[in-house]
Design an enzyme around this catalytic site. Structure first.
Site, short mmCIF file in Angstrom:
data_model
loop_
_atom_site.label_atom_id
_atom_site.label_comp_id
_atom_site.label_asym_id
_atom_site.label_seq_id
_atom_site.Cartn_x
_atom_site.Cartn_y
_atom_site.Cartn_z
N SER A 33 0.83 -1.20 0.00
CA SER A 33 0.00 0.00 0.00
C SER A 33 0.86 1.25 0.00
CB SER A 33 -0.92 0.00 1.23
OG SER A 33 -1.86 -1.05 1.18
N HIS A 61 -2.69 6.52 3.69
CA HIS A 61 -2.96 5.09 3.80
C HIS A 61 -4.24 4.84 4.58
CE1 HIS A 61 -2.40 1.14 5.93
NE2 HIS A 61 -2.15 0.76 4.69
#
Length: 233
Positions: A33, A61
Site C-alpha cells: 500500500s 494510507h
C-alpha cells in the site's frame, strides 16, 4: 511474492471486462500500500520532504485521500518535538474513544506513556452540564489538571481546539504538541487556524477534512518511527 491475476467482473451496460488485481500476502499488504502511495504521489508530481513523508503517507494510507498531501501542515520542529516528548514519556489526550482505540498503546507504553480520554467520565459530563459546554471542552479542562507532558490528538471536536487555545493563552497548559485534525463544517477551519497562531508545536490538516482515524494515524506514524529506530531498523 505477488502474483498478478485476472478475473471477469460485471461492468457498466452489462459488459464484462477484465480487471487486474494483485494477490498479496497479508503481511505484505501494508508495505505494498505504501509503495502504491509513493508511486501515486510521484505521478501527481508531489514531493514530500523527510521526515514529514512517513506521517503524510500514513494519513493517506488510512483515508485513501491524497488531498492530505497538500493540506497537512507542520509547524517548524513539530515532529522532533513530538518525538522528544514521547521519548520522555509524554501521554496522549484524545477527544474521542475512537482515536484512543486507534493509537498503538503498546508501542507508546514502551516509552512510558499512555492514552487518556475523558469523554465517558461522569465528572466530565457533570462539568459540561454545569458550565453549559460540550464534553470535549470539559475534557480539555480535565486534561489541564494532569501533571505529565501531554500531546493532544484532536480529530472530531473543534470546540476542543478552541478550548485548548484559550487554556494556552491563559497559561494553564503548555502541550508538547497539538494534532488538530477535526472533521466537519462548523468552526472546524477556524479552530485549526487558532491553533496555528499559538507558540505550541502543531500538526494540522487545513480545511474541513480530518477525523479520529487521522489523529490516530499521525500518532502511530511517530510511534512506529521511534519503535523502528529503537529496534535498529
Amino acid at each position: 511474492m505477488r502474483r498478478r491475476c485476472h478475473r471477469g467482473v460485471a461492468a457498466r451496460k452489462g459488459q464484462i471486462v477484465k480487471v487486474e488485481f494483485e494477490q498479496v500476502l497479508p503481511g505484505e499488504i501494508e508495505k505494498r500500500s505504501f509503495e502504491i502511495i509513493s508511486e501515486e504521489l510521484k505521478r501527481r508530481g508531489i514531493s514530500i520532504e523527510e521526515p514529514l513523508a512517513p506521517v503524510v503517507k500514513r494519513v493517506i494510507h488510512t483515508t485513501a485521500d491524497f488531498d492530505y498531501a497538500e493540506t497537512m501542515t507542520f509547524s517548524d520542529g513539530a515532529l522532533e518535538a513530538a518525538r522528544q516528548a514521547i521519548r520522555e514519556g509524554a501521554c496522549i489526550v484524545t477527544d474521542t474513544r475512537m482515536a484512543m482505540s486507534g493509537i498503538n498503546k503498546r508501542v507508546l507504553a514502551q516509552f512510558g506513556g499512555e492514552v487518556y480520554n475523558f469523554m465517558a467520565d461522569p465528572d466530565v459530563a457533570e462539568m459540561a452540564k454545569k458550565n453549559g459546554t460540550t464534553r470535549a471542552v470539559a475534557c480539555m479542562d480535565r486534561a489541564a489538571q494532569l501533571q505529565q507532558p501531554l500531546i493532544f490528538a484532536i480529530g472530531n471536536a473543534p470546540t476542543a481546539l478552541i478550548r485548548l487555545y484559550e487554556l494556552i493563552r491563559e497559561g494553564k497548559i503548555q502541550p508538547k504538541l497539538i494534532i488538530g485534525v477535526p472533521v466537519g463544517f462548523v468552526n472546524v477551519e477556524f479552530a485549526k487556524e487558532l491553533i496555528m497562531e499559538t507558540d505550541v508545536p502543531y500538526i494540522v490538516a487545513r480545511g474541513r477534512k480530518g477525523g479520529s482515524n487521522v489523529a490516530a494515524a499521525i500518532c502511530n506514524a511517530v510511534l512506529y518511527q521511534l519503535r523502528d529506530e529503537a529496534a535498529g531498523k
